[in-house]
Write an enzyme that holds these catalytic residues in place. Structure first.
Site, PDB file in Angstrom:
ATOM      1  N   ASN A   1       3.453  -5.529  -2.754  1.00  0.00           N
ATOM      2  CA  ASN A   1       2.929  -6.892  -2.933  1.00  0.00           C
ATOM      3  C   ASN A   1       1.448  -7.053  -2.580  1.00  0.00           C
ATOM      4  OD1 ASN A   1       3.471  -6.673  -0.197  1.00  0.00           O
ATOM      5  ND2 ASN A   1       3.877  -8.855   0.014  1.00  0.00           N
TER       6      ASN A   1
ATOM      7  N   GLU B   1       5.847  -3.941   9.880  1.00  0.00           N
ATOM      8  CA  GLU B   1       5.701  -5.340   9.468  1.00  0.00           C
ATOM      9  C   GLU B   1       6.737  -5.580   8.386  1.00  0.00           C
ATOM     10  OE1 GLU B   1       3.963  -7.475  10.964  1.00  0.00           O
ATOM     11  OE2 GLU B   1       2.686  -6.127  12.114  1.00  0.00           O
TER      12      GLU B   1
ATOM     13  N   CYS C   1       4.593 -11.942   2.361  1.00  0.00           N
ATOM     14  CA  CYS C   1       5.448 -12.004   3.546  1.00  0.00           C
ATOM     15  C   CYS C   1       5.120 -13.241   4.374  1.00  0.00           C
ATOM     16  CB  CYS C   1       5.299 -10.738   4.366  1.00  0.00           C
ATOM     17  SG  CYS C   1       3.601 -10.252   4.558  1.00  0.00           S
TER      18      CYS C   1
ATOM     19  N   GLU D   1      -1.399  -4.944  13.608  1.00  0.00           N
ATOM     20  CA  GLU D   1      -2.284  -4.357  12.609  1.00  0.00           C
ATOM     21  C   GLU D   1      -3.562  -5.189  12.538  1.00  0.00           C
ATOM     22  OE1 GLU D   1      -0.533  -2.159   9.354  1.00  0.00           O
ATOM     23  OE2 GLU D   1       0.951  -3.756   9.221  1.00  0.00           O
TER      24      GLU D   1
END
Ligand code: NDP
Length: 476
Positions: free
Chosen positions: A148, A246, A280, A457
């Site tokens: 994505n 994640e 997300c 991150e």
């Protein structure tokens, strides 16, 4: 176009290849991508291991030069590569170009981080003894990325891995080999020594799984679904391997009675439906107070109906296609589930366009409650539901009623409620009067609860995962 593996500084073909299809036009084959077997991963990890020692001893200037080169080229070619991204993944051209630029900025940021290394020195509690706390690379890092954000996520894992002196094996999503290949092609010309960065294309269950279980990968950074994350966590736990993950989200956007209606509608439209809702951080649960609910729904449905859904490469398009047929089926199944649970579905029909693609009208589901499956399970499409609540207290309770905890937003004019929400929303990122999606590249990204695992991150905090700490004592 052939998308090949890049291992030990060489481009390699595999016996099998799979077609890379444009989701806006399934007659458009972008290229053929290597279908690697586990032996290709073994080869790539071997190359990374061989290169890791000398790269770990590289100077900050060497690391800066490599990362700065990659960042500059991504920025210079953002239109061309953004177009490839839109063609391959289905984001609109504007979104594809912006994502490519962001990938360039990420490399530039971590070029600077390579120079800012540093450690700590302090006195010991014992006389005559000094203490130094230093960081060193983890070693060989396996990176597994989803479709994505096919340019930005490989960038935000690869850039810190290299900046902090690690060797890399990247396994991108099977649906988006083209962006990863383009990134690898730039890295191949960046001056990075052979073997420090390796790309292996292919199916996750074969190549990704092998990368995770390989005894010579020292750490794994994964972004993708919660299901795959659980499998990876089980393997890494068994092998005591450093892991960062994640995963999904079911992000709430609270709209209180005192919100600016236009601002709230704009934030929800953007957060829920842009990038075809395949983020997300998408706002999939709109939690709306009773006093503004009807005006909000009327305004938002009007805006949704006016969204132009179509070919991602058409400049007029605002919402591109769903990424593939499997994801489209999943979206339609969840719309059906929501309707059977008693939700009122606005939009959500498949659309015909001049090209044959996976086009879905954005959908808003009203009259839902927090316990419904549509409000508990991640869909990952252009679909949002509305949950009506009485007041702020109920809104917060509903916002936190989820196994996920990535991003949470609130639209309100109340400083008191915004401040309380920032402190009490169970999420790694909180947005006030802003969409839940859309984050900066120089600060930490990540969630709580079922959304994330391991260190953050992006931003300087990425060093927690991509380096390890040593404490040295000296008596002189
Ligand atoms: P998947 O979990 O299916 O895939 C993610 C990556 O893992 C892909 O590269 C995939 O390869 C690989 N993979 C699949 N199976 C295995 C395995 N057994 N071992 C190792 N690797 C494996 O997710 P999607 O790519 O379909 O992405 C959509 C999902 O990702 C959504 O649920 C979304 O919420 C989540 N996501 C979360 C983000 C976050 O930052 N929190 C960001 C983006 C997405 P292959 O493609 O070949 O199957």
């Amino acid at each position: 176009m052939e998308f090949r593996n890049f291992i030990g500084g060489e481009w390699r073909e595999t016996a099998a290849a799979s077609a890379n299809i444009n989701p806006s036009d399934i007659s458009d084959v972008i290229g053929y991508a290597a279908e690697s077997d586990a032996a290709e991963i073994d080869h790539a990890v071997g190359a990374a291991k061989a290169a890791a020692v000398s790269w770990s001893a590289s100077t900050p200037q060497q690391r800066f030069d490599v990362l700065d080169f990659i960042g500059s080229e991504l920025l210079a070619r953002k239109d061309e590569l953004g177009r490839l991204l839109a063609r391959e993944e289905g984001k609109t051209l504007a979104e594809g170009i912006a994502e490519t630029a962001r990938a360039g900025q990420i490399f530039k940021f971590f070029a600077g981080e390579a120079l800012r290394g540093g450690g700590e020195a302090m006195a010991s509690v014992r006389p005559g003894v000094g203490v130094e706390i230093t960081r060193s690379p983890v070693g060989v890092v396996g990176l597994i990325t989803p479709w994505n954000f096919p340019m930005a996520i490989p960038a935000w894992k690869t850039a810190p891995a290299l900046a902090y002196g690690n060797a890399v094996v990247l396994k991108p999503a099977e649906l988006t080999p083209g962006c990863a290949h383009a990134l690898a092609e730039i890295i191949a010309r960046s001056g990075l020594p052979d073997g420090v960065f390796n790309l292996v294309l292919g199916k996750g269950k074969v190549t990704g799984a092998r990368l995770v279980e390989h005894r010579d990968t020292d750490a794994i950074s994964f972004t993708g679904s919660a299901e795959t994350g659980s499998e990876i966590a089980a393997t890494c736990g068994r092998l005591r391997k450093k892991l960062q993950m994640e995963m999904g989200g079911k992000n709430p956007m609270v709209v209180l009675d005192d919100a600016d209606l236009d601002l709230a509608v704009e934030a929800c439209l953007n957060g829920a439906f842009y990038s075809t809702g395949q983020r997300c951080t998408a706002s999939s649960r709109l939690i709306v107070a009773g006093g503004i609910h009807d005006r909000f729904v009327a305004s938002l449905t009007g805006r949704i109906a006016a969204l132009r859904v179509g070919n991602a490469l058409d400049r007029a398009t605002e919402i591109g296609p769903v990424v593939d047929g499997r994801q489209l089926d999943k979206d339609l199944i969840y719309l059906d589930i929501a309707a059977k649970e008693g939700g009122q579905v606005f939009g959500g029909q498949t659309l015909q366009r001049t090209t044959n693609g996976f086009f879905l009208a954005p959908a808003l589901i009203t009259e839902t409650n927090s316990g419904m499956r549509i409000n508990q399970e991640e869909v990952f499409g252009p679909i949002a539901s509305v949950i009506r609540v009485e007041d702020y207290e109920e809104a917060l309770q509903v916002a936190n009623d989820t196994p996920f905890g990535l991003s949470a937003g609130i639209c309100t004019g109340s400083l008191k409620h915004a401040t309380h929400f920032k402190a009490n929303a169970e999420a790694g990122m909180v947005m006030v009067n802003l969409p839940t999606a859309g984050v900066d590249y120089h600060v930490p990204f990540g969630g709580t609860k079922g959304s994330s695992f391991g260190g953050r991150e992006q931003g300087a905090h990425a060093k927690e995962f991509y380096s390890k700490i040593k404490t040295s004592y000296t008596f002189a």
